[in-house]
Motif scaffolding. Structure first.
Motif, short mmCIF file in Angstrom:
data_model
loop_
_atom_site.label_atom_id
_atom_site.label_comp_id
_atom_site.label_asym_id
_atom_site.label_seq_id
_atom_site.Cartn_x
_atom_site.Cartn_y
_atom_site.Cartn_z
N GLU A 1 3.77 -5.67 -3.49
CA GLU A 1 4.15 -4.91 -4.68
C GLU A 1 4.39 -5.85 -5.86
O GLU A 1 3.97 -5.58 -6.99
CB GLU A 1 5.42 -4.09 -4.40
CG GLU A 1 5.13 -2.89 -3.53
CD GLU A 1 6.36 -2.06 -3.20
OE1 GLU A 1 7.47 -2.35 -3.70
OE2 GLU A 1 6.20 -1.10 -2.42
N THR B 1 10.44 5.09 -2.05
CA THR B 1 9.86 4.17 -1.06
C THR B 1 8.48 4.68 -0.62
O THR B 1 8.16 5.86 -0.81
CB THR B 1 10.80 4.04 0.16
OG1 THR B 1 11.00 5.33 0.72
CG2 THR B 1 12.13 3.42 -0.21
N HIS B 2 7.73 3.78 -0.01
CA HIS B 2 6.29 4.00 0.17
C HIS B 2 5.93 5.20 1.04
O HIS B 2 5.12 6.03 0.64
CB HIS B 2 5.68 2.73 0.77
CG HIS B 2 4.19 2.75 0.84
ND1 HIS B 2 3.39 2.70 -0.27
CD2 HIS B 2 3.35 2.84 1.90
CE1 HIS B 2 2.13 2.74 0.09
NE2 HIS B 2 2.07 2.83 1.40
N LYS C 1 13.92 4.21 -4.20
CA LYS C 1 13.55 2.80 -4.01
C LYS C 1 14.79 1.90 -4.20
O LYS C 1 14.94 0.90 -3.52
CB LYS C 1 12.48 2.46 -5.05
CG LYS C 1 11.88 1.10 -4.92
CD LYS C 1 10.61 1.11 -4.12
CE LYS C 1 9.98 -0.26 -4.07
NZ LYS C 1 9.37 -0.56 -2.79
#
Ligand SMILES: Cc1cc2nc3c(=O)[nH]c(=O)nc-3n(C[C@H](O)[C@H](O)[C@H](O)COP(=O)(O)OP(=O)(O)OC[C@H]3O[C@@H](n4cnc5c(N)ncnc54)[C@H](O)[C@@H]3O)c2cc1C
Ligand SMILES: Nc1ncnc2c1ncn2[C@@H]1O[C@H](COP(=O)(O)OP(=O)(O)OP(=O)(O)O)[C@@H](O)[C@H]1O
Length: 610
Positions: free
Chosen positions: A192, A126-127, A133
């Motif tokens: 994204e 995740t970012h 993710k």
């Protein structure tokens, strides 16, 4: 019928799934399903460690229900006018019923090539906080969806090509090799996915192939909205009333009986084991085990609406937390696109014609409009939905204390209601809507933790993870969506809809005055969910917490939510646990300022306690 089965059976299922390699030949897929389900069916219910399969049908029954549904949506044979080869790039639309992408590719060509890309970005991190993710449970659910889609396509004379890699790197050479004139895919809305669309479009342009992106994930079609998505109302109620009065839900797209002939593909590829995606197999050891795929999705609709007749009472039960029956559980299939919201709409309407039309039947559509709303909001708000200040650009200092966060994530906060919900999430990949609101409020308001940490952890774990619904609900819960304007609009609506002397209006005005006082205040005080009150209203017998924290079962029911010394020490005090609000950010972890007496619940005060 709900199948209960033991942990051992689940282990068998998972090891069976782990060994799965798919062959283009249908019979191997058959054995995948019958093997997986035989394990479900043969197992016996066993004491407390039970797993409820959702839906509660065996594989043959699910297949029968799906086929029966497909028959109702069969497209009478039609002469195709298309030429050449078209490609379907499957994304979050893993279904054949009501799939405009598949339909358009089919009508525009003589031969259709369906492809799915196992994009490594989906399995990265995740970012901001580096969580996986896609967690193992959602990855397994996705593999089930792909296996079911492959099987359905094969029954209609096609197949599904599975490719490992980034679409923008593989699509151009595939398009060239098969002479593809157009690639059809579902349009997405978050940055994204938009980035991938841009790269694919550029790469295809160089090879002379067109990319056609088609809207397909909402109940109301984007082209049918009475406003542009950029001028979407800020208020959900305005949005809902507007679409309900001015837009019509389009009918489902039917399925041609045959989608063949298939292109000449040497190796269609296998549905991989999730270990090859660097994920560890995880077992659902208790709670709900969801079966991925369109057949399971259609079976769940059948089970919830028709077999168990639960649609009749949905509005009354929807705030429950325990078991498969209190709400539809459609979300994991909606998120993967193996279920179309328009199909749900048509089934609700059929139910209303054939059985009963009441508040509950309407309320499922009401909730689906929330889903639409968050999807359209992601277009209007863009990346601000993911940013710390949200669309309101709220300036707040949040803590990123890992000790507090890990206690929340691992279900070790000392508050059984939080811990039980968080354990359900990590064990099954699901949490009720009520639970999500409570744990969100606790993280943000009682712990003062950066809401994005919670949102990213949900992104990892949820089977139904959807960027718009997840980040939309988190920003909403964190007070980053302008709620005072929501209330103001509601207020005006009410004012004009009813005579001013109405007693209801007067009492509502008094209630709302509380909201207006808070405008401009710390957003963490908005939408505060009081744990004692939530426990009292939604788990009064302590059954939910005792299910997930069995050590509490021995306690008297009234002690289960606040077991005192018999449970972990609460890691923070509740912000409104005492009469005066407490800013937890200034308190050392472990400080305990919470009332543990059930009979003190009613004295808990807090602004906007729900
Ligand atoms: C912090 C937080 C995060 C969430 N993250 C997600 C997510 O990633 N994906 C997701 O699908 N839902 C998310 N939700 C919304 C909601 O919790 C789930 O959709 C719901 O719990 C799914 O269970 P169900 O299918 O039984 O719902 P039901 O009560 O049966 O509702 C039917 C359908 O309506 C839609 N729906 C219901 N409530 C909402 C809502 N608040 N927002 C959007 N759609 C809704 C869902 O598609 C759901 O399947 C989140 C809610 C919160 C508070
Ligand atoms: N489908 C998605 N799922 C999860 N997150 C998404 C999705 N689409 C976009 N995002 C998030 O949106 C954000 C992109 O917005 P933006 O470019 O403003 O952030 P950023 O500048 O990269 O963030 P920062 O400056 O905080 O590092 C990223 O956090 C990205 O992960």
């Amino acid at each position: 019928m709900i199948h209960n089965f033991t942990i051992t059976s689940i282990n068998h299922i998972l090891s069976l799934t782990a060994k799965l390699t798919l062959d283009p030949k249908l019979f191997l897929l058959e054995s995948y399903y019958s093997g997986r389900m035989a394990q479900h069916n043969s197992s016996k219910s066993n004491a407390a460690q039970t797993v409820h399969q959702v839906p509660g049908f065996g594989s043959e029954e699910m297949e029968r229900i799906a086929e029966h549904t497909f028959q109702r949506y069969t497209l009478p044979s039609k002469r195709k006018l298309g030429k050449g080869v078209a490609m379907v790039w499957f994304r979050n639309d893993l279904r054949i019923l009501d799939n405009e992408v598949l339909y358009k590719a089919w009508v525009s060509s003589e031969v259709v090539l369906p492809v799915y890309f196992l994009d490594p970005r989906l399995f990265a991190t995740t970012h901001h906080f580096g969580f996986p993710k896609t967690g193992a449970l959602r990855a397994q659910f996705l593999m089930d969806c792909l296996a079911d889609l492959k099987k359905s396509l094969m029954k209609r004379g096609l197949n599904l090509l599975i490719q490992n890699g980034k679409p923008e790197e593989i699509l151009p050479s595939l398009a060239k090799a098969y002479g593809v004139h157009t690639v059809y895919a579902q349009k997405e809305t978050c940055s994204e996915e938009l980035y991938v669309e841009k790269l694919v479009s550029q790469a295809l342009r160089e090879s002379g192939t067109k990319l056609e992106l088609i809207w397909g994930c909402t109940m109301y079609h984007i082209d049918d909205l009475p406003f542009s998505s950029k001028s979407l109302p800020d208020v959900y109620t305005q949005f809902r009333k507007s679409v309900e009065s001015k837009s019509v839900v389009r009918g489902c797209i039917k399925i041609p009986t045959s989608l063949g002939p298939p292109p000449n593909v040497g190796d269609w590829g296998c549905i991989p084991e999730i270990t090859s995606l660097e994920l560890r197999q995880e077992k659902v050891s208790k709670g709900m085990a969801f079966v991925g795929g369109e057949s399971a999705a259609l079976s769940r609709v059948n089970e919830y609406f028709w077999k168990k007749d639960l649609l009749r009472t949905y509005k009354v039960t929807r705030n429950g937390m325990l078991g498969p029956n209190y709400s539809t559980k459609f979300s994991p299939w909606l998120a993967s696109g193996s279920l179309s919201p328009r199909f749900i709409y048509e089934e609700v309407k059929r139910y209303e014609r054939e059985r009963e039309s009441n508040d509950s039947t309407y309320w499922v559509l009401f909730e689906l409009i929330w889903r639409d709303y968050f999807r359209f909001l992601s277009i209007k708000e863009g990346n601000s939905l993911f940013q710390v200040g949200g669309p309101r650009k709220v300036q707040t200092t949040w803590s990123q204390d890992r000790v507090l966060f890990d206690a929340w994530k691992d279900g070790q906060t000392g508050y059984p209601l939080i811990d039980a919900n968080m354990k359900e999430l990590s064990t099954t990949g699901f949490m009720s809507n009520r639970g999500r609101q409570i744990v969100c409020s606790f993280l943000v308001r009682d712990m003062g933790i950066d809401w994005r940490m919670g949102a990213e952890w949900f992104e990892t774990c949820l089977l139904d993870y959807d960027p718009c619904s997840n980040y939309g609900n988190w920003t909403y819960g964190a007070g980053n969506i302008p709620q005072y304007s929501v209330l103001f609009a509601e207020f005006l609506h009410y004012l004009f809809a009813f005579p001013i002397w109405s007693r209801d209006v007067m009492s509502t005005m008094i209630k709302w005055s509380d909201y207006f006082i808070g405008v401009g205040n710390d957003p963490r005080e908005d939408r505060y969910f009081s744990i004692p009150k939530q426990a009292q209203n939604y788990d009064p017998e302590g059954e939910f917490v005792a299910y997930w924290l069995p050590q509490l079962r021995a306690l008297p029911k009234e002690k289960r939510h606040f077991p005192g010394m018999l449970y972990i020490k609460p890691i923070v005090a509740l912000k409104f646990g005492n009469k005066k609000p407490v800013d937890n950010r200034t308190m050392a972890p472990g400080t305990r300022r919470v009332s543990t007496e059930v009979n003190k619940w009613k004295s808990h005060r807090g602004k906007r306690m729900q």
